[in-house]
Scaffold this motif. Structure first.
Motif: not given
Length: 513
Positions: A242-246, A164-173, A199-203
């Motif tokens: 790109q969830d830096w805080d987590t 898959c492409k790299a994750y971008n929160p703005a376009t991931a859906k 990724y949500e399934f992984v989480l």
């Protein structure tokens, strides 16, 4: 409780249910060699065997003992093929990757086989628990279930990383993810989910794993999945998302844990062997969060083979790939990782090249001494060192960057690798990515991270130019001058053609293939 004795001491032979690859779809309901649910996994002992069988699958030479670890780094700018090479991994070195390339097909198939067996276990664990009355065994079964959730999360995370492409929160859906197989026997569409949903399934799996696994069983050198392993994967996935805080939160759990510590080059086991060198030569170290357990009788692939190619006499070397000169130049005289990772040697190729060869995977010393088994090293998918690098990068990319904290993490890591008193590093808004990128190469060399790093950094790294190979001594002419921009479509591997063309398949191919 008897759980700990089972998790750490049980020895079960490889079992027949381990899924075999089939010529048709990797996503079929019943992979070749699997046992139908009506005929198996009804008792506690069955669950133990299936759990052990899943771990056995991870030894495959298509996964951590081979392709999954080496291909992402061979494909990029970290090594050069030498004249006289055997063409091992050649499609990736030459960037001639197709939807029928056997290595990427094997990685894809084996990861989905792992997932299929995890699904089988999760689908049937309720029956086993209903047939079990012993409280200790019931507790064990909950723990086994947590292990399987963690492994399924890991397998899906690897598929997402490569296909898959790299994750971008703005376009991931809107971006393509992977085919999500959540069940074993229930029919499911052969259709790729979105990258966001993947990724949500992984989480979701990681949340279940973290709930069921107990930190009491965390410990360095673990060969079964633990809560610490799940947390380490969570930190990595958060970085990729790109969830830096987590990423900071989860990396901190490992860094502050009393169960792990960096294996220092300044702490000696013997007059000639530091704890860090022992980590690679003997597959033992305080910073190993989780590794794949190998034995001389069951070891999957040989990680060192492409980089050493030793004969059984242990003297002659026929490497297919040697380290890139620019990588060797990254290490200064005080950085003792160099001596643990590389050693100067003359190759037995006709040209007699003398070069620093990769000895990181020269092989487990006990395997060599007792069995003359060379180049077999236990893969270490999760080490504490990576968590320092994850947290340092996340600190730099938070809404309010903390370059001071990132510098402290990098310094702490480097102090464990440098001659005592050396290794301090300070990063700023202008140089943090270059410094962290170089440190990830120095520390994680040939552990399978480089392709994903270049892909996810994109135009932020090297002005989006990706990388350029320039020929070095006795490097293979074909491939030594490759130039790849950060947006090259082959940074994303192809879905195997037979998955796309299988009857009833709705699986979309990646761009460019």
């Amino acid at each position: 409780m008897m759980m700990k004795s089972i998790i750490y001491n049980i020895k079960v032979c490889a079992i027949a249910m381990v899924a075999l690859l089939v010529a048709t779809s990797c996503l079929e309901k019943y992979p070749g060699g699997a046992i139908e649910t009506s005929k198996s996994m009804k008792t506690y002992d069955d669950a133990v065997q299936f759990n052990t069988g899943i771990y056995a699958m991870l030894k495959s030479s298509s996964l951590y003992t081979g392709y999954l670890t080496t291909l992402p780094d061979v494909q990029t700018d970290l090594v050069y093929a030498v004249d006289g090479y055997s063409n091992q991994l050649g499609s990736f070195w030459l960037w001639q990757i197709r939807s029928t390339t056997s290595e990427s097909e094997a990685v894809y198939a084996n990861l989905y086989s792992v997932i299929s067996n995890c699904n089988f276990f999760l689908e049937n664990i309720g029956v086993v628990k209903a047939n079990t009355t012993d409280d200790n065994k019931l507790s064990d079964l909950d723990y086994f279930t947590g292990e399987v959730y963690a492994i399924r999360a890991l397998a899906y995370s690897e598929l997402i990383k490569l296909y898959c492409k790299a994750y971008n929160p703005a376009t991931a859906k809107e971006e393509l993810g992977v085919v999500l197989r959540k069940h074993y026997s229930k029919p499911e569409e052969a259709k790729r989910a979105s990258l966001y949903d993947s990724y949500e399934f992984v989480l979701e799996d990681l949340a279940k794993a973290e709930e069921l696994l107990d930190s009491e069983y965390d410990g360095y050198g673990a060969i079964y999945t633990t809560k610490a392993m799940a947390e380490a994967l969570h930190a990595r996935v958060a970085l990729y998302m790109q969830d830096w805080d987590t990423a900071v939160e989860y990396a901190t759990k490992l860094i502050e844990s009393e169960r792990f510590a960096l294996s220092s080059v300044n702490n000696m086991i013997s007059s000639s062997t530091s704890h860090f060198k022992h980590l690679w030569a003997n597959d033992e170290g305080w910073e190993i969060i989780w590794q794949i357990n190998l034995t001389p009788e069951s070891y999957g692939g040989m990680l060192g083979s492409p980089f050493l190619g030793r004969n059984t006499d242990g003297v002659n070397y026929y490497p297919d790939y040697v380290p890139a000169q620019w990588v060797l130049n990254l290490y200064d005289a005080n950085d003792l990782r160099y001596n643990a990772y590389f050693a100067n040697a003359q190759t037995a190729h006709a040209h007699g090249l003398v070069w620093p060869l990769l000895i990181k995977y020269a092989g487990n010393t006990s395997f060599i001494n007792s069995y003359l088994l060379y180049e077999v090293s236990m893969p270490k998918p999760f080490r504490l060192a990576e968590q320092y690098l994850i947290r340092a990068e996340a600190y730099c990319r938070q809404a309010t960057p903390n370059y001071s904290a990132a510098s402290a993490d990098l310094t702490k890591l480097r102090e464990a690798r440098y001659v005592s008193g050396r290794g301090a590093m300070s990063v700023t808004a202008d140089n943090w990515l270059e410094n962290i990128a170089n440190e990830r190469v120095r520390e994680l060399y040939m552990e399978g991270h480089r392709l994903q790093d270049l892909k996810r950094w994109g135009d932020k790294y090297n002005e989006g130019k990706g990388f350029t190979r320039t020929p070095q001594t006795n490097s293979l002419k074909e491939g030594s001058s490759i130039k790849k921009s950060a947006d090259d479509y082959m940074f994303v591997w192809p879905i195997p053609r037979h998955e796309v063309e299988a009857p009833g398949s709705q699986v979309q191919q990646n761009e460019g293939y």
